[in-house]
Scaffold this motif. Structure first.
Motif, mmCIF file in Angstrom:
data_model
loop_
_atom_site.group_PDB
_atom_site.id
_atom_site.type_symbol
_atom_site.label_atom_id
_atom_site.label_comp_id
_atom_site.label_asym_id
_atom_site.label_seq_id
_atom_site.Cartn_x
_atom_site.Cartn_y
_atom_site.Cartn_z
ATOM 1 N N SER A 112 0.851 -1.194 0.000
ATOM 2 C CA SER A 112 0.000 0.000 0.000
ATOM 3 C C SER A 112 0.887 1.245 0.000
ATOM 4 C CB SER A 112 -0.899 -0.011 1.228
ATOM 5 O OG SER A 112 -0.116 0.063 2.415
ATOM 6 N N LYS A 113 0.257 2.390 -0.195
ATOM 7 C CA LYS A 113 1.023 3.634 -0.234
ATOM 8 C C LYS A 113 1.356 4.148 1.160
ATOM 9 C CE LYS A 113 -0.713 5.183 -4.722
ATOM 10 N NZ LYS A 113 -1.439 6.263 -5.455
ATOM 11 N N SER A 114 0.428 3.954 2.119
ATOM 12 C CA SER A 114 0.697 4.559 3.426
ATOM 13 C C SER A 114 0.144 3.749 4.599
ATOM 14 C CB SER A 114 0.105 5.980 3.471
ATOM 15 O OG SER A 114 -1.306 5.942 3.236
ATOM 16 N N ASN A 115 -0.516 2.622 4.325
ATOM 17 C CA ASN A 115 -1.118 1.842 5.402
ATOM 18 C C ASN A 115 -0.036 0.969 6.050
ATOM 19 O OD1 ASN A 115 -2.954 0.686 7.142
ATOM 20 N ND2 ASN A 115 -3.892 -0.641 5.588
ATOM 21 N N THR A 116 0.264 1.219 7.310
ATOM 22 C CA THR A 116 1.359 0.507 7.986
ATOM 23 C C THR A 116 0.917 -0.008 9.332
ATOM 24 O OG1 THR A 116 2.204 2.537 8.992
ATOM 25 C CG2 THR A 116 3.154 1.882 6.851
ATOM 26 N N LEU A 117 1.677 -0.991 9.806
ATOM 27 C CA LEU A 117 1.506 -1.560 11.141
ATOM 28 C C LEU A 117 2.668 -1.088 11.999
ATOM 29 C CD1 LEU A 117 0.044 -3.612 13.048
ATOM 30 C CD2 LEU A 117 1.548 -5.374 12.089
ATOM 31 N N ASN A 118 2.380 -0.529 13.148
ATOM 32 C CA ASN A 118 3.406 -0.012 14.068
ATOM 33 C C ASN A 118 4.250 1.069 13.386
ATOM 34 O OD1 ASN A 118 4.727 0.120 16.556
ATOM 35 N ND2 ASN A 118 6.264 -1.414 15.953
ATOM 36 N N ASN A 119 3.646 1.743 12.426
ATOM 37 C CA ASN A 119 4.282 2.858 11.702
ATOM 38 C C ASN A 119 5.550 2.457 10.942
ATOM 39 O OD1 ASN A 119 2.366 4.813 12.596
ATOM 40 N ND2 ASN A 119 3.438 4.940 14.571
ATOM 41 N N ARG A 120 5.671 1.150 10.634
ATOM 42 C CA ARG A 120 6.879 0.762 9.887
ATOM 43 C C ARG A 120 6.708 -0.494 9.044
ATOM 44 N NH1 ARG A 120 11.422 -2.109 12.021
ATOM 45 N NH2 ARG A 120 10.789 -3.818 13.380
ATOM 46 N N VAL A 121 5.728 -1.365 9.333
ATOM 47 C CA VAL A 121 5.518 -2.590 8.543
ATOM 48 C C VAL A 121 4.353 -2.323 7.594
ATOM 49 C CG1 VAL A 121 5.011 -5.042 8.593
ATOM 50 C CG2 VAL A 121 6.354 -4.008 10.441
ATOM 51 N N ASN A 122 4.608 -2.432 6.284
ATOM 52 C CA ASN A 122 3.588 -2.110 5.299
ATOM 53 C C ASN A 122 2.478 -3.159 5.299
ATOM 54 O OD1 ASN A 122 2.431 -2.221 2.330
ATOM 55 N ND2 ASN A 122 3.376 -0.196 2.571
ATOM 56 N N ILE A 123 1.237 -2.697 5.271
ATOM 57 C CA ILE A 123 0.076 -3.588 5.138
ATOM 58 C C ILE A 123 -0.318 -3.578 3.668
ATOM 59 C CG2 ILE A 123 -2.306 -4.026 5.841
ATOM 60 C CD1 ILE A 123 -1.734 -2.517 8.431
ATOM 61 N N PRO A 124 -0.131 -4.673 2.933
ATOM 62 C CA PRO A 124 -0.353 -4.664 1.484
ATOM 63 C C PRO A 124 -1.825 -4.477 1.118
ATOM 64 C CG PRO A 124 0.094 -6.892 2.257
ATOM 65 C CD PRO A 124 0.311 -5.994 3.432
ATOM 66 N N ASP A 125 -2.029 -3.927 -0.101
ATOM 67 C CA ASP A 125 -3.387 -3.767 -0.629
ATOM 68 C C ASP A 125 -3.900 -5.061 -1.252
ATOM 69 O OD1 ASP A 125 -3.644 -1.136 0.113
ATOM 70 O OD2 ASP A 125 -2.951 -0.326 -1.814
#
Length: 303
Positions: A112-125
């Protein structure tokens, strides 16, 4: 589990990570603290554990470099069902000559462009997977692709299957001049894997049977039978009886009597008694018989 090499440790073996440490170059269990209540995601496999062929390989799928954050209902719903369906197809369509499963399976995530877990692991679309193998029954290559959006879904939702060309277009819709695949900049498998619909076996038509002309059978005429000439019977010959011969009787021979033979009796011989007769030998009593070697065994066995 983490990969120690990514932390500068020269160790090829996976290591159990600490839930209290934030690793600089890879995600850790620390990043997944409260991930479900905060983001509605949990740990989702890229290479599925169910595809592993032994215990060691199954363990290796739990390293966090093989994990991405997946929405809980998606991870346990249509994505999980798709993994099981692909595994069944691999077990029926992708056997090699020695009856072992041989296939290429690739799984990926579109970040994803900006969706993250713990502000550092990207959450894919989007998550996608594809496989390609040679089908020995059809004697041809076959391939299939699947993808789904990483978002909350209703229970019972099914994930459709796609061609490789459709997957390439999904991953990069920009035009690409490469004739081997339609997607732009992405090619998952070698070109022998079909990008279109899997070919179906063409049924072999039944051969046309041309009827053979029935030959004309000319009847054979009955042969002319010449009658056998009449046989004249031969008359029985006349048998002349032979006269009985005359038998002359033979006179009885004269028998001369044999003279009587006189037998003179032989007198009984005089038996002279032995002057020194030996007395009866002394009978020595038998010595005590040796013990029976089997008796001891019998006594032991009877105890």
């Amino acid at each position: 589990m983490i990969e120690p090499q990514l932390n500068g440790v020269n160790n090829p073996e996976m290591q159990k990570d600490s839930k209290e440490i934030e690793y600089q170059h890879q995600a850790g269990n620390y990043d997944y603290k409260n991930s479900i209540p905060n983001k509605g995601v949990n740990r989702g496999h890229l290479f599925p554990c169910s595809h592993a062929h032994d215990l060691e390989t199954q363990k290796s799928t739990f390293t966090l470099t093989n994990i991405v954050p997946q929405v809980v209902s998606f991870n346990g719903g249509s994505w999980n069902d798709m993994e099981e369906n692909v595994r069944e197809k691999l077990m029926t369509d992708c056997f090699s000559n020695n009856r072992k499963i041989k296939a290429y399976v690739v799984t990926g995530a579109v970040p994803s462009k900006s969706n993250t877990l713990n502000n550092r692991v990207n959450i894919p679309d989007i998550l996608w997977t594809a496989y390609c193998c040679y089908n020995n029954n059809l004697r041809q290559w076959m391939a299939e692709a699947h993808w789904g959006e990483n978002k909350k879904e209703d229970k019972g939702k099914k994930m459709p299957s796609y061609t490789l060309a459709e997957l390439y277009d999904k991953l990069n819709p920009n035009p690409n001049p490469n004739p081997n695949f339609s997607g732009g900049g992405v090619q998952v498998f070698p070109k022998q894997c079909p990008t279109g619909v899997n070919p179906t076996p063409t049924p072999t038509p039944n051969p046309t049977i041309t009827p053979t002309n029935t030959p004309t059978i000319t009847p054979t005429p009955n042969p002319t039978i010449t009658p056998t000439p009449t046989i004249t019977p031969t008359p029985n010959p006349t048998i002349t009886p032979t006269p009985n011969p005359t038998i002359t009787p033979t006179p009885n021979p004269t028998i001369t009597p044999t003279p009587t033979i006189t037998i003179t009796p032989t007198p009984n011989p005089t038996i002279t008694p032995n002057p020194n007769p030996n007395p009866n030998p002394t009978t020595t009593q038998n010595a005590t018989p040796p013990p029976n070697p089997c008796r001891k065994y019998l006594e032991i066995s009877e105890e």
